[in-house]
Write a protein that holds these residues in place. Structure first.
Motif, PDB file in Angstrom:
ATOM      1  N   UNK A   1      36.784   0.188  -2.290  1.00 12.82           N
ATOM      2  CA  UNK A   1      36.443   0.002  -0.878  1.00 12.82           C
ATOM      3  C   UNK A   1      34.941  -0.175  -0.699  1.00 12.82           C
ATOM      4  N   UNK A   2      34.167   0.676  -1.334  1.00 12.38           N
ATOM      5  CA  UNK A   2      32.708   0.589  -1.202  1.00 12.38           C
ATOM      6  C   UNK A   2      32.196  -0.735  -1.757  1.00 12.38           C
ATOM      7  N   UNK A   3      32.715  -1.153  -2.903  1.00 14.63           N
ATOM      8  CA  UNK A   3      32.278  -2.422  -3.486  1.00 14.63           C
ATOM      9  C   UNK A   3      32.697  -3.599  -2.604  1.00 14.63           C
ATOM     10  N   UNK A   4      33.903  -3.552  -2.062  1.00 12.03           N
ATOM     11  CA  UNK A   4      34.391  -4.638  -1.206  1.00 12.03           C
ATOM     12  C   UNK A   4      33.564  -4.761   0.065  1.00 12.03           C
ATOM     13  N   UNK A   5      33.060  -3.649   0.541  1.00 10.16           N
ATOM     14  CA  UNK A   5      32.291  -3.673   1.792  1.00 10.16           C
ATOM     15  C   UNK A   5      30.914  -4.308   1.638  1.00 10.16           C
ATOM     16  N   UNK A   6      30.575  -4.724   0.442  1.00  8.08           N
ATOM     17  CA  UNK A   6      29.368  -5.527   0.243  1.00  8.08           C
ATOM     18  C   UNK A   6      29.582  -6.955   0.740  1.00  8.08           C
ATOM     19  N   UNK A   7      30.814  -7.299   1.010  1.00  4.31           N
ATOM     20  CA  UNK A   7      31.203  -8.644   1.435  1.00  4.31           C
ATOM     21  C   UNK A   7      31.724  -8.578   2.865  1.00  4.31           C
ATOM     22  N   UNK A   8      31.793  -9.727   3.495  1.00  2.00           N
ATOM     23  CA  UNK A   8      32.425  -9.780   4.801  1.00  2.00           C
ATOM     24  C   UNK A   8      33.901  -9.480   4.637  1.00  2.00           C
ATOM     25  N   UNK A   9      34.457  -8.717   5.577  1.00  2.00           N
ATOM     26  CA  UNK A   9      35.879  -8.379   5.550  1.00  2.00           C
ATOM     27  C   UNK A   9      36.557  -8.949   6.786  1.00  2.00           C
ATOM     28  N   UNK A  10      37.699  -9.563   6.572  1.00  3.03           N
ATOM     29  CA  UNK A  10      38.504 -10.045   7.695  1.00  3.03           C
ATOM     30  C   UNK A  10      39.065  -8.842   8.438  1.00  3.03           C
ATOM     31  N   UNK A  11      39.332  -9.018   9.723  1.00  2.00           N
ATOM     32  CA  UNK A  11      40.087  -7.998  10.429  1.00  2.00           C
ATOM     33  C   UNK A  11      41.418  -7.854   9.705  1.00  2.00           C
ATOM     34  N   UNK A  12      41.910  -6.634   9.608  1.00  2.00           N
ATOM     35  CA  UNK A  12      43.133  -6.423   8.828  1.00  2.00           C
ATOM     36  C   UNK A  12      44.342  -6.984   9.569  1.00  2.00           C
ATOM     37  N   UNK A  13      44.989  -7.992   8.966  1.00  2.00           N
ATOM     38  CA  UNK A  13      46.187  -8.544   9.592  1.00  2.00           C
ATOM     39  C   UNK A  13      47.411  -7.718   9.198  1.00  2.00           C
ATOM     40  N   UNK A  14      48.536  -8.067   9.755  1.00  4.69           N
ATOM     41  CA  UNK A  14      49.788  -7.428   9.358  1.00  4.69           C
ATOM     42  C   UNK A  14      50.380  -8.205   8.182  1.00  4.69           C
ATOM     43  N   UNK A  15      51.436  -7.664   7.611  1.00  8.80           N
ATOM     44  CA  UNK A  15      52.032  -8.301   6.443  1.00  8.80           C
ATOM     45  C   UNK A  15      52.890  -9.515   6.795  1.00  8.80           C
ATOM     46  N   UNK A  16      52.887  -9.936   8.054  1.00  5.95           N
ATOM     47  CA  UNK A  16      53.522 -11.217   8.370  1.00  5.95           C
ATOM     48  C   UNK A  16      52.557 -12.380   8.129  1.00  5.95           C
ATOM     49  N   UNK A  17      51.323 -12.060   7.716  1.00  2.00           N
ATOM     50  CA  UNK A  17      50.328 -13.065   7.347  1.00  2.00           C
ATOM     51  C   UNK A  17      50.479 -13.341   5.843  1.00  2.00           C
TER      52      UNK A  17
END
Length: 92
Positions: free
Chosen positions: A59-75
């Protein structure tokens, strides 16, 4: 080796992957895993957070990048990103 992986770690990496082209996702996923490993090693040796990659979690490493708003699993694309992260975890 990075910190134990929790659901939030997987979702954070998947959200970072969702914002890049499909052909760049595997490389970014690998890079985030490497950065989490580097941060964990830094924390283990120094007792301090890594200045760029944090505490050694995905999570900490990923947050070095832009993150999309979390979609639902229908995406469908989000599901692909989520699966990519899980597959990389299983290969470790």
């Amino acid at each position: 080796m990075m910190r134990p992986v929790l659901h939030g770690d997987v979702t954070s990496v998947a959200r970072a992957l969702l914002l890049v082209d499909e052909d760049a996702r595997d490389g970014l996923c690998q890079r985030i895993f490497v950065q989490a490993d580097q941060a964990e090693e830094h924390v283990r040796l120094s007792g301090r957070l890594h200045s760029s990659y944090g505490n050694g979690s995905l999570m900490a490493a990923a947050r070095c990048y832009n993150l999309a708003d979390e979609p639902s699993f229908d995406n469908t694309e989000y599901c692909r990103c989520f699966a990519l992260v899980l597959h990389r975890l299983m290969r470790r």
